[in-house]
Design a protein around this motif. Structure first.
Motif, mmCIF file in Angstrom:
data_model
loop_
_atom_site.group_PDB
_atom_site.id
_atom_site.type_symbol
_atom_site.label_atom_id
_atom_site.label_comp_id
_atom_site.label_asym_id
_atom_site.label_seq_id
_atom_site.Cartn_x
_atom_site.Cartn_y
_atom_site.Cartn_z
ATOM 1 N N GLU A 94 45.133 47.387 43.900
ATOM 2 C CA GLU A 94 44.589 46.151 44.624
ATOM 3 C C GLU A 94 43.140 46.358 44.877
ATOM 4 O OE1 GLU A 94 47.405 47.279 46.681
ATOM 5 O OE2 GLU A 94 48.728 46.268 45.357
ATOM 6 N N ALA A 95 42.630 47.601 45.166
ATOM 7 C CA ALA A 95 41.307 47.776 45.529
ATOM 8 C C ALA A 95 40.726 47.529 44.258
ATOM 9 C CB ALA A 95 41.080 49.123 46.141
ATOM 10 N N VAL A 113 41.081 45.626 41.736
ATOM 11 C CA VAL A 113 41.049 44.162 41.593
ATOM 12 C C VAL A 113 40.218 43.457 42.460
ATOM 13 C CG1 VAL A 113 42.361 41.895 41.249
ATOM 14 C CG2 VAL A 113 43.233 44.068 40.334
ATOM 15 N N LEU A 114 40.211 43.944 43.778
ATOM 16 C CA LEU A 114 39.088 43.284 44.844
ATOM 17 C C LEU A 114 37.816 43.764 44.666
ATOM 18 C CD1 LEU A 114 39.058 41.865 47.578
ATOM 19 C CD2 LEU A 114 39.049 44.011 48.545
ATOM 20 N N LEU A 115 37.542 44.879 44.372
ATOM 21 C CA LEU A 115 36.069 45.275 43.794
ATOM 22 C C LEU A 115 35.638 44.427 42.442
ATOM 23 C CD1 LEU A 115 33.774 47.170 44.335
ATOM 24 C CD2 LEU A 115 35.062 49.056 42.895
ATOM 25 N N GLY A 123 36.450 41.529 41.487
ATOM 26 C CA GLY A 123 36.218 40.125 41.864
ATOM 27 C C GLY A 123 34.937 39.921 42.722
ATOM 28 N N VAL A 124 34.786 41.049 43.803
ATOM 29 C CA VAL A 124 33.409 40.862 44.417
ATOM 30 C C VAL A 124 32.311 41.285 43.504
ATOM 31 C CG1 VAL A 124 32.099 42.257 46.212
ATOM 32 C CG2 VAL A 124 34.457 41.637 46.536
#
Length: 75
Positions: free
Chosen positions: A2-3, A5-7, A9-10
């Motif tokens: 998840e980290a 994917v989050l990174l 996206g940001v």
């Protein structure tokens, strides 16, 4: 996982915002302005001007006072 994917996206949002600003500054695209914003800018064209009902025109304050003096002088 998840980290990552989050990174990603940001990173994507940051890079797309920077690209948008770059393209605007280099005059390759026009910035988006909403319809409301354009209407407000058009209304501000008369801001600071004063309406004269007799001539049905907008005047700056000084011009309106001169017109008033001329009218008082002719009466």
């Amino acid at each position: 996982m998840e980290a990552v994917v989050l990174l990603g996206g940001v990173l994507f949002l940051t890079l797309s915002a920077l690209l948008y600003v770059y393209l605007i500054e280099t005059k390759r695209i026009e910035p988006h302005t909403s319809r409301h914003h354009r209407l407000m800018q058009e209304k501000q064209g008369h801001r600071g001007n004063f309406w004269d009902a007799e001539t049905k025109k907008f005047y700056k304050w000084d011009e309106l006072m001169e017109l008033k003096k001329e009218r008082e002088g002719t009466k």
